[in-house]
Design a protein around this motif. Sequence first.
Motif, short mmCIF file in Angstrom:
data_model
loop_
_atom_site.label_atom_id
_atom_site.label_comp_id
_atom_site.label_asym_id
_atom_site.label_seq_id
_atom_site.Cartn_x
_atom_site.Cartn_y
_atom_site.Cartn_z
N ASN A 154 0.83 -1.20 0.00
CA ASN A 154 0.00 0.00 0.00
C ASN A 154 0.86 1.25 0.00
O ASN A 154 0.58 2.22 -0.70
N GLU A 199 0.29 -0.40 11.82
CA GLU A 199 -0.61 -0.89 10.78
C GLU A 199 -0.61 -2.42 10.72
O GLU A 199 -1.64 -3.04 10.47
N ALA A 238 -3.83 -4.69 11.54
CA ALA A 238 -4.34 -5.67 10.59
C ALA A 238 -4.56 -7.02 11.26
O ALA A 238 -5.57 -7.70 11.02
N ALA A 259 -7.65 -6.84 13.47
CA ALA A 259 -8.90 -6.86 12.71
C ALA A 259 -9.25 -8.25 12.24
O ALA A 259 -10.43 -8.61 12.14
N LEU A 286 -10.84 -11.73 3.61
CA LEU A 286 -10.60 -10.72 4.65
C LEU A 286 -9.40 -9.84 4.30
O LEU A 286 -9.44 -8.62 4.47
N ARG A 335 -9.21 -5.62 3.15
CA ARG A 335 -8.37 -4.62 3.80
C ARG A 335 -7.33 -4.02 2.87
O ARG A 335 -7.06 -2.82 2.91
N PHE A 336 -6.71 -4.88 2.04
CA PHE A 336 -5.57 -4.42 1.25
C PHE A 336 -5.86 -4.30 -0.25
O PHE A 336 -5.02 -3.80 -0.99
#
Length: 384
Positions: free
Chosen positions: A111, A139, A143, A146, A169, A173-174
């Motif tokens: 990212n 981060e 992650a 989560a 999942l 997120r990514f």
Amino acid sequence: MDVRPLTFVVGTGRSGSTALSRILNLHPDVLSLNEMFASLGESALPGEPVSGEEFWQVLAGPNRFFDGLTRSGVPLPEFLYNRLDGGRYSADTTGIPALCLMVLPHLVAGNARETDTDGGNTEDAEAAGADAARVDPAEVDAALDALEPAVRGLPRRPAGQQYEALFGLLSARFGGGHAVVERSGYSLQAVPKLRRVFPHARFVHLFRDGPDCAVSMSRHIGYRSIAVLREIFRRTGVSALTELTPDLVSTLPHDLSEVLGERFDPALLLERPMPVTDFGALWSELVTEGEKSLDGLPPDRRAGLSYEGLLDTPREELARLAVFAGVEPYPVWLERGAALLDGARRGAALRLPRAELAELRERCAPGMRALGLEPAADGTGVRP
């Protein structure tokens, strides 16, 4: 449950695979899983259905051998989390959750990398350092946090379905979830289990000129530790670390048993005599058995990719890989990917003494034949 195209890039390692993971991580439609099954270790592919709680333990439990390498001052250069300043986990205290070791930092780095355009050398320490420099440990920890409730809440079912849920999942997120590509070094021996757990998966065998690969193995702390583990397994008659009992460990000489401890003298790996020709034999064994394990797959689920080919015609080979994995070979991605390849270590075996090089080539010959390859005329690579 939607089943995304899933591709495993398998190989002996030391074949440009770290760079390839970084390139795949640049593709907007690919979820690039860097060293996932290497990180998760021996419990990664259970044969029986597992609950969400059991699956979480696979993902978040520390890899004890890898943590031991880090505590002893010889972490693999591909490890990312231990390079971060301020992360919640440590090999010395909590243990590093397996998914945090290389998988999640790689995705976070991807990212961050969307905003830069750097290229350059991506071999091992340089690649890992470049990724780690882009990662905020908070981060990575976030992650993992989560994922926990979502994974723990999964019903009991086969491991393949649990992983499909994990891929979803991570994609949420990514991003990049149109196709999933997992790449682990030293992964050829896992092909039979991967085929069993993921019967729809595609496989790419990434390979390199045998003598060059063996030279690279001989200088890498991970492969030096693999050589020691293989000797331990040979002496004790087991095939996995989980099978080693205290009684079996007690039968080992000091220079082997100590490597299994919480902390050990790095000299046991760094200074242990390990002829490069032994790594040539290891390379041949892995390639020969790996090719057998890939036999029987239809052409649309099996492909070969050589390190030398990537260096010679990077855009063409990356385009072929993208199409095989089920995504578009976007021109911008091809340009950025090609910039991340560096052939400076090509032909490393040619610097060996003549007699040693001749013996190394002999030890690598079975693997070269299994691939249908022979040394190039100038000795700097392979050709069909």
